[in-house]
Scaffold this motif. Structure first.
Motif, PDB file in Angstrom:
ATOM      1  N   GLU A  87       0.839  -1.192   0.000  1.00 43.19           N
ATOM      2  CA  GLU A  87       0.000   0.000   0.000  1.00 43.19           C
ATOM      3  C   GLU A  87       0.875   1.244   0.000  1.00 43.19           C
ATOM      4  O   GLU A  87       1.935   1.269   0.639  1.00 43.19           O
ATOM      5  N   PRO A  88       0.457   2.298  -0.690  1.00 44.23           N
ATOM      6  CA  PRO A  88       1.230   3.553  -0.648  1.00 44.23           C
ATOM      7  C   PRO A  88       1.182   4.181   0.744  1.00 44.23           C
ATOM      8  O   PRO A  88       0.122   4.212   1.383  1.00 44.23           O
ATOM      9  N   THR A  89       2.335   4.642   1.208  1.00 41.96           N
ATOM     10  CA  THR A  89       2.424   5.295   2.524  1.00 41.96           C
ATOM     11  C   THR A  89       3.381   6.481   2.409  1.00 41.96           C
ATOM     12  O   THR A  89       4.562   6.378   2.775  1.00 41.96           O
ATOM     13  N   PRO A  90       2.924   7.611   1.893  1.00 42.21           N
ATOM     14  CA  PRO A  90       3.790   8.791   1.791  1.00 42.21           C
ATOM     15  C   PRO A  90       4.403   9.123   3.150  1.00 42.21           C
ATOM     16  O   PRO A  90       3.719   9.083   4.171  1.00 42.21           O
ATOM     17  N   ILE A  91       5.662   9.456   3.161  1.00 37.36           N
ATOM     18  CA  ILE A  91       6.386   9.633   4.412  1.00 37.36           C
ATOM     19  C   ILE A  91       5.797  10.753   5.266  1.00 37.36           C
ATOM     20  O   ILE A  91       5.805  10.677   6.503  1.00 37.36           O
ATOM     21  N   GLU A  92       5.241  11.765   4.626  1.00 38.31           N
ATOM     22  CA  GLU A  92       4.716  12.903   5.391  1.00 38.31           C
ATOM     23  C   GLU A  92       3.461  12.538   6.176  1.00 38.31           C
ATOM     24  O   GLU A  92       3.100  13.213   7.149  1.00 38.31           O
ATOM     25  N   LEU A  94       2.954   9.177   7.241  1.00 38.00           N
ATOM     26  CA  LEU A  94       3.214   7.836   7.771  1.00 38.00           C
ATOM     27  C   LEU A  94       2.732   7.712   9.206  1.00 38.00           C
ATOM     28  O   LEU A  94       3.000   8.582  10.042  1.00 38.00           O
ATOM     29  N   ARG A  95       2.034   6.613   9.508  1.00 34.39           N
ATOM     30  CA  ARG A  95       1.505   6.372  10.843  1.00 34.39           C
ATOM     31  C   ARG A  95       2.055   5.049  11.391  1.00 34.39           C
ATOM     32  O   ARG A  95       2.522   4.195  10.640  1.00 34.39           O
ATOM     33  N   ASP A 100       3.098  -1.177  11.035  1.00 31.15           N
ATOM     34  CA  ASP A 100       2.645  -2.484  11.517  1.00 31.15           C
ATOM     35  C   ASP A 100       1.985  -3.289  10.400  1.00 31.15           C
ATOM     36  O   ASP A 100       2.200  -4.504  10.277  1.00 31.15           O
ATOM     37  N   TYR A 101       1.168  -2.600   9.599  1.00 32.45           N
ATOM     38  CA  TYR A 101       0.413  -3.268   8.535  1.00 32.45           C
ATOM     39  C   TYR A 101       1.338  -3.962   7.549  1.00 32.45           C
ATOM     40  O   TYR A 101       1.015  -5.032   7.013  1.00 32.45           O
ATOM     41  N   HIS A 102       2.509  -3.403   7.301  1.00 34.19           N
ATOM     42  CA  HIS A 102       3.463  -3.990   6.365  1.00 34.19           C
ATOM     43  C   HIS A 102       4.501  -4.865   7.071  1.00 34.19           C
ATOM     44  O   HIS A 102       4.780  -5.985   6.647  1.00 34.19           O
ATOM     45  N   PHE A 103       5.088  -4.345   8.147  1.00 34.21           N
ATOM     46  CA  PHE A 103       6.194  -5.042   8.788  1.00 34.21           C
ATOM     47  C   PHE A 103       5.788  -6.387   9.372  1.00 34.21           C
ATOM     48  O   PHE A 103       6.511  -7.384   9.218  1.00 34.21           O
ATOM     49  N   LYS A 104       4.651  -6.436  10.023  1.00 35.32           N
ATOM     50  CA  LYS A 104       4.301  -7.666  10.740  1.00 35.32           C
ATOM     51  C   LYS A 104       4.054  -8.867   9.821  1.00 35.32           C
ATOM     52  O   LYS A 104       4.626  -9.927  10.034  1.00 35.32           O
ATOM     53  N   SER A 149       7.115   3.919   1.730  1.00 31.21           N
ATOM     54  CA  SER A 149       8.132   3.809   2.774  1.00 31.21           C
ATOM     55  C   SER A 149       7.914   2.608   3.685  1.00 31.21           C
ATOM     56  O   SER A 149       8.858   1.867   3.985  1.00 31.21           O
ATOM     57  N   ALA A 150       6.691   2.386   4.147  1.00 27.71           N
ATOM     58  CA  ALA A 150       6.435   1.274   5.073  1.00 27.71           C
ATOM     59  C   ALA A 150       6.704  -0.068   4.404  1.00 27.71           C
ATOM     60  O   ALA A 150       7.289  -0.978   5.008  1.00 27.71           O
ATOM     61  N   TYR A 151       6.287  -0.186   3.162  1.00 25.70           N
ATOM     62  CA  TYR A 151       6.518  -1.428   2.409  1.00 25.70           C
ATOM     63  C   TYR A 151       8.009  -1.722   2.286  1.00 25.70           C
ATOM     64  O   TYR A 151       8.462  -2.840   2.547  1.00 25.70           O
ATOM     65  N   PHE A 152       8.799  -0.725   1.902  1.00 21.18           N
ATOM     66  CA  PHE A 152      10.225  -0.964   1.701  1.00 21.18           C
ATOM     67  C   PHE A 152      10.983  -1.165   3.013  1.00 21.18           C
ATOM     68  O   PHE A 152      11.951  -1.931   3.063  1.00 21.18           O
ATOM     69  N   LEU A 153      10.547  -0.508   4.072  1.00 22.77           N
ATOM     70  CA  LEU A 153      11.159  -0.777   5.371  1.00 22.77           C
ATOM     71  C   LEU A 153      10.917  -2.231   5.778  1.00 22.77           C
ATOM     72  O   LEU A 153      11.810  -2.900   6.311  1.00 22.77           O
ATOM     73  N   ALA A 154       9.722  -2.734   5.495  1.00 22.54           N
ATOM     74  CA  ALA A 154       9.404  -4.131   5.819  1.00 22.54           C
ATOM     75  C   ALA A 154      10.199  -5.090   4.947  1.00 22.54           C
ATOM     76  O   ALA A 154      10.739  -6.096   5.431  1.00 22.54           O
ATOM     77  N   LYS A 155      10.290  -4.797   3.660  1.00 22.21           N
ATOM     78  CA  LYS A 155      11.050  -5.672   2.764  1.00 22.21           C
ATOM     79  C   LYS A 155      12.540  -5.632   3.104  1.00 22.21           C
ATOM     80  O   LYS A 155      13.239  -6.646   2.991  1.00 22.21           O
ATOM     81  N   GLY A 156      13.031  -4.471   3.526  1.00 20.38           N
ATOM     82  CA  GLY A 156      14.421  -4.388   3.949  1.00 20.38           C
ATOM     83  C   GLY A 156      14.688  -5.282   5.145  1.00 20.38           C
ATOM     84  O   GLY A 156      15.719  -5.967   5.224  1.00 20.38           O
ATOM     85  N   ALA A 157      13.748  -5.288   6.095  1.00 24.65           N
ATOM     86  CA  ALA A 157      13.878  -6.175   7.247  1.00 24.65           C
ATOM     87  C   ALA A 157      13.813  -7.635   6.820  1.00 24.65           C
ATOM     88  O   ALA A 157      14.538  -8.490   7.353  1.00 24.65           O
ATOM     89  N   LEU A 158      12.975  -7.929   5.840  1.00 22.45           N
ATOM     90  CA  LEU A 158      12.880  -9.302   5.330  1.00 22.45           C
ATOM     91  C   LEU A 158      14.199  -9.743   4.712  1.00 22.45           C
ATOM     92  O   LEU A 158      14.687 -10.851   4.980  1.00 22.45           O
ATOM     93  N   HIS A 159      14.806  -8.896   3.897  1.00 18.59           N
ATOM     94  CA  HIS A 159      16.086  -9.231   3.277  1.00 18.59           C
ATOM     95  C   HIS A 159      17.161  -9.469   4.340  1.00 18.59           C
ATOM     96  O   HIS A 159      17.968 -10.396   4.229  1.00 18.59           O
TER      97      HIS A 159
END
Length: 243
Positions: A87-92, A94-95, A100-104, A149-159
């Motif tokens: 899902e799109p999550t513009p940094i300005e 971001l909640r 949580d929705y992406h990372f978990k 941003s949230a999606y890529f932070l989660a994928k970065g953690a996955l990698h």
């Protein structure tokens, strides 16, 4: 008979599950809103298909669904983690709930499920006792694009988790990842927007589902690769900056 647990079964996961079933595997599916996929595969392949409904954003459900499927399958040889909100999550704007929705379900669930399958895999015969495959994103390693941003932070953690667990689980369980480029159009993308993404690849075409399945099957056979993140992106990572 080989046994695999697969998360994220609506699109790419469905094709992988179907291919493994055609090759004689038994498959356990973790789904949230895709019960119809489980029923379709169950109807086609019978009692080699098992399914458990779970919300992978919840630690206990990720844990419980894994244990249940291991019991139903009578063990486990492979874990394939494709579950991934996008899902799109513009940094300005971001909640906390966006993270949580992406990372978990992307990163946390992967670690939890790996932790659960590892001791069961160690009971298998052979020097290589299990294989784990995560599905990442090409841009995570190179040029993540704006507004996700949230999606890529989660994928970065996955990698990162792939590399960490590859070391933790060595020498008997291999952990690798496939970092995909544009493969299947997201439901909220217009055809025009999707084609813009595809045209940024040097090959000017989407990643072939057939290639994804073949690479997955290779990683389910290799004996001497772990901690690797393989780009499968129609060359997108060499084409320059993202918007």
């Amino acid at each position: 008979m080989k046994r695999a647990i697969i998360t994220g079964v609506r699109r790419i996961g469905y094709e992988i599950a179907k291919s493994l079933l055609e090759k004689g595997w038994s498959v356990g599916l973790v789904y949230k809103g895709s019960e119809h996929v489980y029923k379709e595969l169950r109807e086609s392949f019978g009692d080699r298909v098992y399914g458990v409904r779970a919300d992978l954003s919840l630690w206990q459900e990720a844990e419980g669904s894994t244990r249940e499927l291991v019991q139903l399958l009578g063990g486990v040889d492979a874990l394939l983690h494709l579950s991934s909100p996008y899902e799109p999550t513009p940094i300005e704007s971001l909640r906390e709930e966006d993270l949580d929705y992406h990372f978990k379900p992307i990163a946390q669930a992967f670690v939890v499920m790996c932790k659960e399958v590892f001791p069961y895999m160690l009971k298998n015969e052979g020097r290589t006792k299990g294989r784990i495959i995560a599905f990442g994103d090409w841009a995570t390693n190179t040029t993540p694009y704006r507004n996700y941003s949230a999606y890529f932070l989660a994928k970065g953690a996955l990698h990162t988790a792939v590399k960490v667990l590859a070391k933790e689980f060595a020498p008997h369980v291999l952990v690798n990842a496939i970092a995909l480029g544009p493969t299947v159009k997201p439901p909220d993308f217009s055809e025009e927007k999707w084609q813009e993404y595809v045209n940024k690849t040097p090959l000017k075409r989407t990643v072939s589902i057939k290639d994804v399945v073949k690479l997955t099957e290779l990683l389910l056979e290799v004996e001497s690769m772990t901690g690797e993140i393989i780009m499968l992106d129609s060359g997108r990572h060499i084409s320059g900056e993202c918007s």
